[in-house]
Design an enzyme around this catalytic site. Structure first.
Site, short mmCIF file in Angstrom:
data_model
loop_
_atom_site.label_atom_id
_atom_site.label_comp_id
_atom_site.label_asym_id
_atom_site.label_seq_id
_atom_site.Cartn_x
_atom_site.Cartn_y
_atom_site.Cartn_z
N VAL A 96 0.82 -1.22 0.00
CA VAL A 96 0.00 0.00 0.00
C VAL A 96 0.85 1.26 0.00
O VAL A 96 0.31 2.37 0.02
CB VAL A 96 -0.96 0.05 1.21
N GLY A 97 2.18 1.12 0.01
CA GLY A 97 3.03 2.30 -0.06
C GLY A 97 3.80 2.63 1.21
O GLY A 97 4.35 3.73 1.34
N LYS A 98 3.90 1.68 2.15
CA LYS A 98 4.65 1.93 3.39
C LYS A 98 6.10 2.32 3.10
O LYS A 98 6.62 3.28 3.68
CB LYS A 98 4.68 0.69 4.30
N THR A 99 6.74 1.55 2.22
CA THR A 99 8.16 1.82 1.97
C THR A 99 8.35 3.17 1.30
O THR A 99 9.26 3.93 1.64
CB THR A 99 8.78 0.70 1.11
N LYS A 121 13.52 -2.02 10.14
CA LYS A 121 12.38 -2.82 9.67
C LYS A 121 12.50 -4.16 10.38
O LYS A 121 13.51 -4.85 10.23
CB LYS A 121 12.48 -2.95 8.14
N THR A 132 10.61 -9.96 4.28
CA THR A 132 10.38 -11.24 3.61
C THR A 132 10.28 -10.99 2.11
O THR A 132 10.14 -9.86 1.66
CB THR A 132 9.10 -11.94 4.11
N ASP A 190 13.13 -3.72 0.87
CA ASP A 190 12.75 -2.56 1.67
C ASP A 190 13.91 -1.97 2.46
O ASP A 190 14.09 -0.75 2.52
CB ASP A 190 11.62 -2.93 2.64
N GLU A 247 9.77 1.02 9.49
CA GLU A 247 8.66 0.53 8.67
C GLU A 247 8.18 -0.79 9.24
O GLU A 247 8.97 -1.68 9.53
CB GLU A 247 9.10 0.32 7.20
N GLY A 261 3.57 -5.53 6.49
CA GLY A 261 2.13 -5.68 6.25
C GLY A 261 1.35 -4.67 7.08
O GLY A 261 1.76 -3.52 7.20
N1 LIG Z 1 3.84 7.88 -4.18
C1 LIG Z 1 4.19 6.83 -4.94
N2 LIG Z 1 4.92 7.00 -6.05
C2 LIG Z 1 5.29 5.94 -6.82
N3 LIG Z 1 4.97 4.67 -6.55
C3 LIG Z 1 4.23 4.43 -5.46
C4 LIG Z 1 3.79 5.49 -4.59
N4 LIG Z 1 3.10 4.94 -3.58
C5 LIG Z 1 3.08 3.61 -3.80
N5 LIG Z 1 3.75 3.29 -4.92
C6 LIG Z 1 3.98 1.95 -5.50
O1 LIG Z 1 3.11 1.02 -4.90
C7 LIG Z 1 3.79 -0.23 -4.71
C8 LIG Z 1 3.76 -0.60 -3.27
O2 LIG Z 1 4.53 0.35 -2.52
P1 LIG Z 1 5.44 -0.08 -1.30
O3 LIG Z 1 5.93 1.19 -0.68
O4 LIG Z 1 6.46 -1.08 -1.71
O5 LIG Z 1 4.34 -0.80 -0.39
P2 LIG Z 1 4.49 -1.58 1.00
O6 LIG Z 1 5.79 -1.13 1.61
O7 LIG Z 1 3.30 -1.18 1.79
O8 LIG Z 1 4.46 -3.04 0.67
C9 LIG Z 1 5.21 -0.05 -5.24
O9 LIG Z 1 5.28 -0.51 -6.54
C10 LIG Z 1 5.40 1.46 -5.17
O10 LIG Z 1 6.37 1.89 -6.06
MG LIG Z 2 7.45 -2.20 2.24
#
Ligand SMILES: Nc1ncnc2c1ncn2[C@@H]1O[C@H](COP(=O)(O)OP(=O)(O)O)[C@@H](O)[C@H]1O
Ligand SMILES: [Mg+2]
Length: 205
Positions: free
Chosen positions: A13-16, A37, A41, A50, A111, A114
């Site tokens: 959902v964009g946590k990283t 973190k 996984t 991450d 971070e 999930g």
């Molecule tokens: N602001 C953003 N700009 C570009 N890509 C994003 C953005 N927010 C989310 N994403 C994309 O959504 C996907 C999931 O983001 P991620 O941060 O890896 O999620 P999580 O850490 O929650 O598993 C990735 O492919 C990421 O690049």
């Molecule tokens: Mg992540």
């Protein structure tokens, strides 16, 4: 401990992205930023892991072990990945790792894994770890359909455990939000009694 704990409404959902952008901003202000973190996984899958993204964003020189003491190949819940590797994730080792990371840094950006109710061990959830660190929560969530429910559930789960929620970040926020997305932002702020920020789509490598 100074810093934030970045959780989300779930996986992917964009946590990283949110945690990295917070770390990058703090570092640009001249702060020494450490990242953490509890478990990574899915190292078997393609893409930058991450802990590497977080470390780069923070400009930190921490080792892999210092950022993420538990790292596993299969993409699955950390409690299961640990169990298949013949080990158990230890609360003491995580707290020790996070304290060591925070020592000598101005801010720790942690971070989660999930969502809040993901087990690190069967008796130690991501939410328990967040409570132990006592850092304010930043909740990453999607802008679109379904996000009101997922975000409000996450806020309830956080507050039920006494966690402080600093804000929700909707990501990636489109240049021209649809009426649903614009409404979601206002509805989450009103029903969740929370500040809602947005993060535009970043050009990530
Ligand atoms: N602001 C953003 N700009 C570009 N890509 C994003 C953005 N927010 C989310 N994403 C994309 O959504 C996907 C999931 O983001 P991620 O941060 O890896 O999620 P999580 O850490 O929650 O598993 C990735 O492919 C990421 O690049
Ligand atoms: Mg992540």
């Amino acid at each position: 401990m100074n810093g934030v704990f970045v959780t989300g409404t779930g996986t992917d959902v964009g946590k990283t992205v949110v945690a990295a952008s917070i770390a990058r901003k703090l570092a640009a202000e001249g702060k020494r930023v450490a990242v953490f973190k509890p478990a990574v996984t899915g190292l078997d899958e393609e893409g930058t892991p991450d802990h590497v993204m977080l470390r780069e964003a923070a400009g930190s020189s921490q080792s892999d072990d210092e950022v993420a003491p538990y790292r596993y190949g299969p993409p699955m819940s950390p409690h299961l990945a640990a169990s298949l590797a013949g080990e158990e994730i230890s609360r003491e080792r995580l707290l020790e790792g996070a304290r060591t990371a925070a020592d000598g840094a101005d801010a720790l950006v942690c971070e989660g894994v999930g969502g809040l109710l993901v087990p690190l061990a069967l008796d130690y959830l991501v939410r328990d770890f967040a409570a132990d660190l006592a850092l304010p929560l930043v909740v990453a969530a999607s802008p679109g359909l379904g996000t009101i429910n997922h975000t409000l559930l996450t806020l309830e789960a956080a507050r039920a455990a006494g966690l402080e929620v600093a804000k929700v970040v909707l990501t990636p926020w489109p240049e021209e939000p649809s009426p649903i997305e614009a409404s979601n932002r206002e509805t989450i702020a009103a029903l969740g009694a929370v500040e809602v920020e947005t993060l535009p789509r970043l050009g990530l490598r």
